[in-house]
Design a protein around this motif. Structure first.
Motif, PDB file in Angstrom:
ATOM      1  N   LYS A 196      20.846  76.312  45.718  1.00 25.74           N
ATOM      2  CA  LYS A 196      22.161  76.847  46.053  1.00 25.74           C
ATOM      3  C   LYS A 196      22.588  76.288  47.399  1.00 25.74           C
ATOM      4  O   LYS A 196      21.756  75.927  48.243  1.00 25.74           O
ATOM      5  CB  LYS A 196      22.135  78.377  46.100  1.00 25.74           C
ATOM      6  CG  LYS A 196      21.116  78.965  47.058  1.00 25.74           C
ATOM      7  CD  LYS A 196      21.096  80.493  46.950  1.00 25.74           C
ATOM      8  CE  LYS A 196      20.007  81.105  47.843  1.00 25.74           C
ATOM      9  NZ  LYS A 196      19.963  82.585  47.721  1.00 25.74           N
ATOM     10  N   ARG A 197      23.902  76.214  47.554  1.00 29.01           N
ATOM     11  CA  ARG A 197      24.454  75.706  48.805  1.00 29.01           C
ATOM     12  C   ARG A 197      24.745  76.888  49.712  1.00 29.01           C
ATOM     13  O   ARG A 197      25.602  77.720  49.403  1.00 29.01           O
ATOM     14  CB  ARG A 197      25.717  74.890  48.518  1.00 29.01           C
ATOM     15  CG  ARG A 197      26.182  74.038  49.693  1.00 29.01           C
ATOM     16  CD  ARG A 197      27.350  73.154  49.293  1.00 29.01           C
ATOM     17  NE  ARG A 197      27.654  72.171  50.321  1.00 29.01           N
ATOM     18  CZ  ARG A 197      28.606  71.244  50.231  1.00 29.01           C
ATOM     19  NH1 ARG A 197      29.351  71.191  49.121  1.00 29.01           N
ATOM     20  NH2 ARG A 197      28.815  70.382  51.216  1.00 29.01           N
ATOM     21  N   SER A 245      10.650  78.444  49.194  1.00 32.71           N
ATOM     22  CA  SER A 245      11.898  77.680  49.158  1.00 32.71           C
ATOM     23  C   SER A 245      11.855  76.551  50.173  1.00 32.71           C
ATOM     24  O   SER A 245      11.144  76.620  51.186  1.00 32.71           O
ATOM     25  CB  SER A 245      13.094  78.590  49.447  1.00 32.71           C
ATOM     26  OG  SER A 245      13.255  79.556  48.429  1.00 32.71           O
ATOM     27  N   LEU A 246      12.636  75.536  49.890  1.00 31.12           N
ATOM     28  CA  LEU A 246      12.794  74.399  50.779  1.00 31.12           C
ATOM     29  C   LEU A 246      14.234  74.393  51.270  1.00 31.12           C
ATOM     30  O   LEU A 246      15.169  74.378  50.462  1.00 31.12           O
ATOM     31  CB  LEU A 246      12.493  73.107  50.027  1.00 31.12           C
ATOM     32  CG  LEU A 246      12.663  71.803  50.804  1.00 31.12           C
ATOM     33  CD1 LEU A 246      11.523  71.629  51.797  1.00 31.12           C
ATOM     34  CD2 LEU A 246      12.723  70.616  49.839  1.00 31.12           C
ATOM     35  N   VAL A 247      14.422  74.398  52.567  1.00 30.91           N
ATOM     36  CA  VAL A 247      15.764  74.390  53.151  1.00 30.91           C
ATOM     37  C   VAL A 247      16.056  72.986  53.661  1.00 30.91           C
ATOM     38  O   VAL A 247      15.345  72.457  54.521  1.00 30.91           O
ATOM     39  CB  VAL A 247      15.888  75.413  54.289  1.00 30.91           C
ATOM     40  CG1 VAL A 247      17.292  75.354  54.902  1.00 30.91           C
ATOM     41  CG2 VAL A 247      15.592  76.823  53.769  1.00 30.91           C
ATOM     42  N   VAL A 248      17.088  72.383  53.107  1.00 28.09           N
ATOM     43  CA  VAL A 248      17.486  71.019  53.467  1.00 28.09           C
ATOM     44  C   VAL A 248      18.815  71.087  54.205  1.00 28.09           C
ATOM     45  O   VAL A 248      19.793  71.654  53.692  1.00 28.09           O
ATOM     46  CB  VAL A 248      17.608  70.130  52.221  1.00 28.09           C
ATOM     47  CG1 VAL A 248      18.135  68.747  52.593  1.00 28.09           C
ATOM     48  CG2 VAL A 248      16.255  70.015  51.518  1.00 28.09           C
ATOM     49  N   THR A 249      18.844  70.511  55.391  1.00 26.08           N
ATOM     50  CA  THR A 249      20.049  70.531  56.236  1.00 26.08           C
ATOM     51  C   THR A 249      20.477  69.110  56.539  1.00 26.08           C
ATOM     52  O   THR A 249      19.639  68.262  56.890  1.00 26.08           O
ATOM     53  CB  THR A 249      19.776  71.282  57.551  1.00 26.08           C
ATOM     54  OG1 THR A 249      19.299  72.599  57.254  1.00 26.08           O
ATOM     55  CG2 THR A 249      21.043  71.386  58.379  1.00 26.08           C
ATOM     56  N   PHE A 261      16.364  75.114  48.046  1.00 27.00           N
ATOM     57  CA  PHE A 261      15.770  74.752  46.766  1.00 27.00           C
ATOM     58  C   PHE A 261      14.545  75.618  46.504  1.00 27.00           C
ATOM     59  O   PHE A 261      13.687  75.771  47.378  1.00 27.00           O
ATOM     60  CB  PHE A 261      15.347  73.272  46.763  1.00 27.00           C
ATOM     61  CG  PHE A 261      16.496  72.310  46.857  1.00 27.00           C
ATOM     62  CD1 PHE A 261      16.981  71.675  45.731  1.00 27.00           C
ATOM     63  CD2 PHE A 261      17.106  72.048  48.084  1.00 27.00           C
ATOM     64  CE1 PHE A 261      18.051  70.788  45.816  1.00 27.00           C
ATOM     65  CE2 PHE A 261      18.170  71.163  48.177  1.00 27.00           C
ATOM     66  CZ  PHE A 261      18.651  70.541  47.038  1.00 27.00           C
ATOM     67  N   THR A 262      14.450  76.177  45.303  1.00 28.07           N
ATOM     68  CA  THR A 262      13.282  76.953  44.908  1.00 28.07           C
ATOM     69  C   THR A 262      12.260  76.010  44.285  1.00 28.07           C
ATOM     70  O   THR A 262      12.562  75.299  43.321  1.00 28.07           O
ATOM     71  CB  THR A 262      13.655  78.043  43.889  1.00 28.07           C
ATOM     72  OG1 THR A 262      14.625  78.914  44.486  1.00 28.07           O
ATOM     73  CG2 THR A 262      12.431  78.857  43.492  1.00 28.07           C
ATOM     74  N   ILE A 263      11.043  76.013  44.837  1.00 30.58           N
ATOM     75  CA  ILE A 263      10.006  75.088  44.391  1.00 30.58           C
ATOM     76  C   ILE A 263       9.293  75.654  43.167  1.00 30.58           C
ATOM     77  O   ILE A 263       8.956  76.834  43.105  1.00 30.58           O
ATOM     78  CB  ILE A 263       9.000  74.823  45.530  1.00 30.58           C
ATOM     79  CG1 ILE A 263       9.723  74.219  46.743  1.00 30.58           C
ATOM     80  CG2 ILE A 263       7.886  73.905  45.055  1.00 30.58           C
ATOM     81  CD1 ILE A 263      10.445  72.922  46.458  1.00 30.58           C
ATOM     82  N   ARG A 264       9.066  74.787  42.194  1.00 35.63           N
ATOM     83  CA  ARG A 264       8.399  75.191  40.954  1.00 35.63           C
ATOM     84  C   ARG A 264       6.963  75.629  41.241  1.00 35.63           C
ATOM     85  O   ARG A 264       6.224  74.937  41.959  1.00 35.63           O
ATOM     86  CB  ARG A 264       8.410  74.032  39.957  1.00 35.63           C
ATOM     87  CG  ARG A 264       7.859  74.385  38.578  1.00 35.63           C
ATOM     88  CD  ARG A 264       7.890  73.169  37.646  1.00 35.63           C
ATOM     89  NE  ARG A 264       9.258  72.732  37.374  1.00 35.63           N
ATOM     90  CZ  ARG A 264      10.048  73.249  36.447  1.00 35.63           C
ATOM     91  NH1 ARG A 264       9.599  74.250  35.683  1.00 35.63           N
ATOM     92  NH2 ARG A 264      11.276  72.786  36.271  1.00 35.63           N
TER      93      ARG A 264
END
Length: 499
Positions: free
Chosen positions: A90-91, A148-152, A99-102
């Motif tokens: 989600k943005r 979760s992975l947070v990408v900025t 991003f939710t990691i599998r």
């Protein structure tokens, strides 16, 4: 550079010699049922690794085609992002994505995929030198937040999920990353485990039974690198390979039709016209060139019918382009060339282009132009082409780069500040259309904006699209369910198997 001994042997090119070029040739087992299964797939690839199979280089596409390395996201047929090692996203804000990691994913060394591992891998990619191409001009950080992975990103970027689909951002186990290199052997997460790389001669992969998506149908893959196109085609004819990539057009007719698959590539053969200087600064003369080009003669004559006529810059590899493209109006009328002299240039590295130039020279001269032709190696002509030294330049150009989105190509080739603007185009209407498309969120609205930008470019006649190339793949009668991927990211999948 010396050709390695093992590779030289492969290029001696009798079918007997080719058989010996495939590791494990005697290890094939019979199929386990009517649907196929078991056995080892013998794969002939065109180019050996150039960067030690580093995922930060173009070698990453080999890892993805072997189904040994995976990304957080994958792309569907139209280029939309779909779950892979990340199950959802989600943005959070214009610059932040989560991003939710599998869960339940293990790497080939037995360690588990976590958000921390994903953040570590992406951070190494952002600090690599040189950077992965997908990160050119992009400042990106990744941190773990629970599962979760947070990408900025430094700037708003609606294509972050698509970027993370690039094989150059594959996620490997932490053990893959040393201070000086990245080693994919035994550190991927796909259905096949890379167990051996034999320099420029080949590689071996075995089935990874702990794959999160279910066991692969075949026992493994034996890869050989065979740069010679005739030798690759001979491997299909002789049965010494089950699967061959990039069969040359000249060899395709020599193979049984049932062993050949032609897949549209996102690559367009285009005639770029100089809009800033020289005779073709006149839009009416550019229109005359557009009117004089006979695309069908190029497809049938030069490409032996194994290419697609171009109706736009974006071809059938992007199925939404033809469906959404409207009839182009508002074009400049052509005027008679009346002996106008122009210089037509191309390069010799791609075998078909000099022949395309010769055919176009004849067509344009029949229309009333006087055409001087220049052909050099690409390394010796690129600087002059980018400097606008020619009136017209023929280029085979990839229209979809690593994100699966054509805006990067359109911007670099046709924006005022484009870094690859051979046409020397600087048109406010084109720039406005490109800016709108670049800022539109992924999906139908973005695709519509991309087609509006394509139309704006075509109205200037800065580029005359000629044809769309195809990738020709060879599959033996013993092989089932190889991937036919226009982006050339997939080839052997978990479902690929022997009969």
């Amino acid at each position: 550079m010396r050709t390695p001994v093992a590779l030289t042997a492969c290029l001696l090119s009798s079918s007997l010699l080719l058989t010996g070029c495939f590791a494990g040739a005697g290890a094939q087992t019979a199929a386990t049922d009517e649907a196929g299964g078991g056995g080892r797939i013998k794969l002939a690839m065109m180019q050996p690794p150039r960067s030690g199979l580093s995922p930060f280089s173009d070698d990453a596409f080999k890892l993805s085609r072997w189904s040994t390395a995976e990304t957080l996201v994958k792309l569907d047929e139209v280029g939309d992002a779909q779950p892979a090692l990340a199950t959802s996203w989600k943005r959070i804000s214009p610059q932040v994505w989560e991003f939710t990691i599998r869960s339940g994913v293990t790497f080939h060394d037995g360690t588990a995929l976590t958000a921390d591992v994903a953040a570590f891998a992406l951070t190494r990619a952002t600090s690599a030198s040189p950077k992965p191409r997908i990160l050119d001009g992009v400042r990106l950080t990744a941190v773990a937040k629970g599962n979760s992975l947070v990408v900025t990103t430094a700037e708003a970027d609606p294509l972050v999920p698509q970027r993370l689909s690039s094989p150059q951002l594959s996620i490997l186990a932490k053990a893959a990353y040393s201070a000086t290199r990245v080693n994919p052997v035994g550190t991927g997460s796909g259905p096949y485990r890379l167990v051996e790389v034999r320099g420029t001669s080949g590689a071996r992969l075995d089935r990874y039974d702990g794959y999160w998506g279910g066991k692969a149908r075949a026992d493994g893959i034996d890869v050989s690198f065979v740069p010679d196109g005739a030798a690759r085609a001979a491997a299909i004819r002789s049965g010494s390979a089950h699967l061959v990539e990039s069969v040359p057009v000249s060899q395709a007719a020599l193979l049984a039709p049932e062993t050949i698959t032609e897949v549209p590539m996102p690559r367009t053969n285009t005639l770029y016209l100089n809009t800033r200087s020289g005779r073709l600064k006149d839009p009416a003369l550019r229109a005359a060139i557009r009117a004089a080009v006979d695309r069908e003669a190029l497809v049938k004559g030069v490409y032996e019918g194994r290419a697609d006529l171009a109706t736009g810059l974006l071809g059938p590899a992007l199925p939404w382009a033809a469906k959404g493209r409207a009839e182009l109006t508002g074009r400049t009328a052509a005027k008679a060339p009346a002996g106008t002299t122009i210089t037509l240039a191309t390069f010799s590295d791609r075998a078909e282009l000099p022949e395309v130039a010769s055919v176009l020279q004849q067509q344009l001269q029949q229309a009333g132009f006087v055409v001087k032709q220049v052909v050099r190696e690409y390394a010796h002509i690129e600087e002059d082409a980018l400097a606008g030294k020619f009136d017209a330049f023929i280029l085979s150009r990839a229209t979809v780069l690593d994100s699966g989105d054509p805006i990067a190509y359109l911007y670099s080739d046709f924006a005022c500040e484009g870094s690859f603007n051979i046409a020397q185009l600087c048109d406010p209407r084109v720039d406005a259309a490109l800016t709108t498309a670049k800022g539109t969120a992924a999906g139908d609205a973005r695709r519509a904006a991309i087609l509006a930008a394509e139309a704006a470019v075509l109205r200037t006649d800065a580029a005359v699209p000629l044809l769309h190339e195809r990738v020709i793949q060879g599959d033996s009668a013993d092989l089932m369910d190889s991937a036919k991927d226009p982006r050339e990211r997939m080839l052997v999948t978990a479902e690929t198997r022997l009969r």
